[in-house]
Scaffold this motif. Sequence first.
Motif, mmCIF file in Angstrom:
data_model
loop_
_atom_site.group_PDB
_atom_site.id
_atom_site.type_symbol
_atom_site.label_atom_id
_atom_site.label_comp_id
_atom_site.label_asym_id
_atom_site.label_seq_id
_atom_site.Cartn_x
_atom_site.Cartn_y
_atom_site.Cartn_z
ATOM 1 N N LEU A 75 0.827 -1.204 0.000
ATOM 2 C CA LEU A 75 0.000 0.000 0.000
ATOM 3 C C LEU A 75 0.864 1.258 0.000
ATOM 4 O O LEU A 75 0.619 2.191 -0.781
ATOM 5 C CB LEU A 75 -0.917 0.007 1.225
ATOM 6 C CG LEU A 75 -1.803 1.251 1.402
ATOM 7 C CD1 LEU A 75 -2.851 1.323 0.301
ATOM 8 C CD2 LEU A 75 -2.472 1.237 2.775
ATOM 9 N N VAL A 88 -7.689 7.973 0.105
ATOM 10 C CA VAL A 88 -7.881 6.515 0.096
ATOM 11 C C VAL A 88 -6.733 5.833 0.839
ATOM 12 O O VAL A 88 -6.946 4.910 1.634
ATOM 13 C CB VAL A 88 -7.961 5.988 -1.353
ATOM 14 C CG1 VAL A 88 -8.041 4.459 -1.365
ATOM 15 C CG2 VAL A 88 -9.176 6.584 -2.067
ATOM 16 N N TYR A 89 -5.526 6.323 0.585
ATOM 17 C CA TYR A 89 -4.346 5.750 1.237
ATOM 18 C C TYR A 89 -4.439 5.870 2.750
ATOM 19 O O TYR A 89 -4.206 4.897 3.484
ATOM 20 C CB TYR A 89 -3.083 6.461 0.745
ATOM 21 C CG TYR A 89 -1.865 6.208 1.600
ATOM 22 C CD1 TYR A 89 -1.188 4.991 1.549
ATOM 23 C CD2 TYR A 89 -1.406 7.187 2.483
ATOM 24 C CE1 TYR A 89 -0.082 4.751 2.345
ATOM 25 C CE2 TYR A 89 -0.302 6.957 3.276
ATOM 26 C CZ TYR A 89 0.362 5.749 3.206
ATOM 27 O OH TYR A 89 1.447 5.522 3.997
ATOM 28 N N ARG A 92 -7.103 3.417 4.237
ATOM 29 C CA ARG A 92 -6.658 2.025 4.210
ATOM 30 C C ARG A 92 -5.494 1.806 5.173
ATOM 31 O O ARG A 92 -5.400 0.762 5.835
ATOM 32 C CB ARG A 92 -6.252 1.631 2.792
ATOM 33 C CG ARG A 92 -7.423 1.577 1.810
ATOM 34 C CD ARG A 92 -6.953 1.171 0.427
ATOM 35 N NE ARG A 92 -8.054 1.114 -0.528
ATOM 36 C CZ ARG A 92 -7.887 0.874 -1.828
ATOM 37 N NH1 ARG A 92 -6.673 0.662 -2.314
ATOM 38 N NH2 ARG A 92 -8.925 0.835 -2.631
ATOM 39 N N HIS A 93 -4.596 2.781 5.230
ATOM 40 C CA HIS A 93 -3.418 2.663 6.091
ATOM 41 C C HIS A 93 -3.837 2.520 7.551
ATOM 42 O O HIS A 93 -3.301 1.689 8.288
ATOM 43 C CB HIS A 93 -2.533 3.896 5.904
ATOM 44 C CG HIS A 93 -1.177 3.758 6.523
ATOM 45 N ND1 HIS A 93 -0.925 4.050 7.844
ATOM 46 C CD2 HIS A 93 0.014 3.355 5.989
ATOM 47 C CE1 HIS A 93 0.342 3.836 8.106
ATOM 48 N NE2 HIS A 93 0.943 3.421 7.012
ATOM 49 N N VAL A 95 -6.709 1.383 8.747
ATOM 50 C CA VAL A 95 -7.362 0.087 8.954
ATOM 51 C C VAL A 95 -6.319 -1.020 9.088
ATOM 52 O O VAL A 95 -6.393 -1.868 9.989
ATOM 53 C CB VAL A 95 -8.328 -0.237 7.797
ATOM 54 C CG1 VAL A 95 -8.820 -1.685 7.897
ATOM 55 C CG2 VAL A 95 -9.519 0.712 7.812
ATOM 56 N N ILE A 96 -5.324 -1.003 8.196
ATOM 57 C CA ILE A 96 -4.295 -2.039 8.218
ATOM 58 C C ILE A 96 -3.438 -1.920 9.468
ATOM 59 O O ILE A 96 -3.086 -2.921 10.106
ATOM 60 C CB ILE A 96 -3.413 -1.968 6.950
ATOM 61 C CG1 ILE A 96 -4.273 -2.251 5.705
ATOM 62 C CG2 ILE A 96 -2.272 -2.979 7.031
ATOM 63 C CD1 ILE A 96 -3.544 -2.030 4.404
#
Length: 221
Positions: A75, A88-89, A92-93, A95-96
């Motif tokens: 990612l 978006v990054y 997602r970052h 969440v991960i």
Amino acid sequence: MARSLNIPETDALVFDAVLNTHRSSKILREEVKQRVLSASTDNDVATGKELEVLKAKIKRIDKQIAQTQDVLGTLEGRFEVGLIPKNVYKARHRVIRDQLEEYEIAANNARLSMKGSESQKKWVDWYKSYGDQINNKRALSDEEKRAYISGIVERIEVRYDKDPDEHELTMKFALPIVGDDLKWKDRNKRSLGYELLQGSKELPLRIPKKGLNSQGKERAP
């Protein structure tokens, strides 16, 4: 003509930068971890059968951690080359990273279960609240925020860049925690332990034009 800094906005940017560096620092996290565990007086250990179950659990979770780290790395790589929008990054970052922390809690929980239940409880109680403690700093008063920053940052240097008409701040941290990391001796055999890799003491922060004032008046968009 050089423009002066918008102080409130600059203070907010500096605070966020320090908070994010604190949250990400493996060195600071390890320091607290060792302090908590050293206070434990529990010497009980798990039985032979329990140890085998725990070892299997740790192996399974370590595999999940490695896979999640790979996803996170992919990612970040896609973002760096411009394949993913910033919003978006960031979503997602987070969440991960949250998932990775859950796995790390479970893995360390299992490891400490091999040493003693009291140690395990202390670790879990601290680790779960670590992020909350940092987030709670956002509720501090302005004076308390400045005191918090001064405890981590030795000084802040300001430089005006005529072209492109922006200011650049360089924060000088007391410890090399900017980009520090934790490296496992063997990712597939975490029982071998890890080493802490020092980062930098400096963190540059560029203040965009919209964060500047001209003669005390905010620049029009």
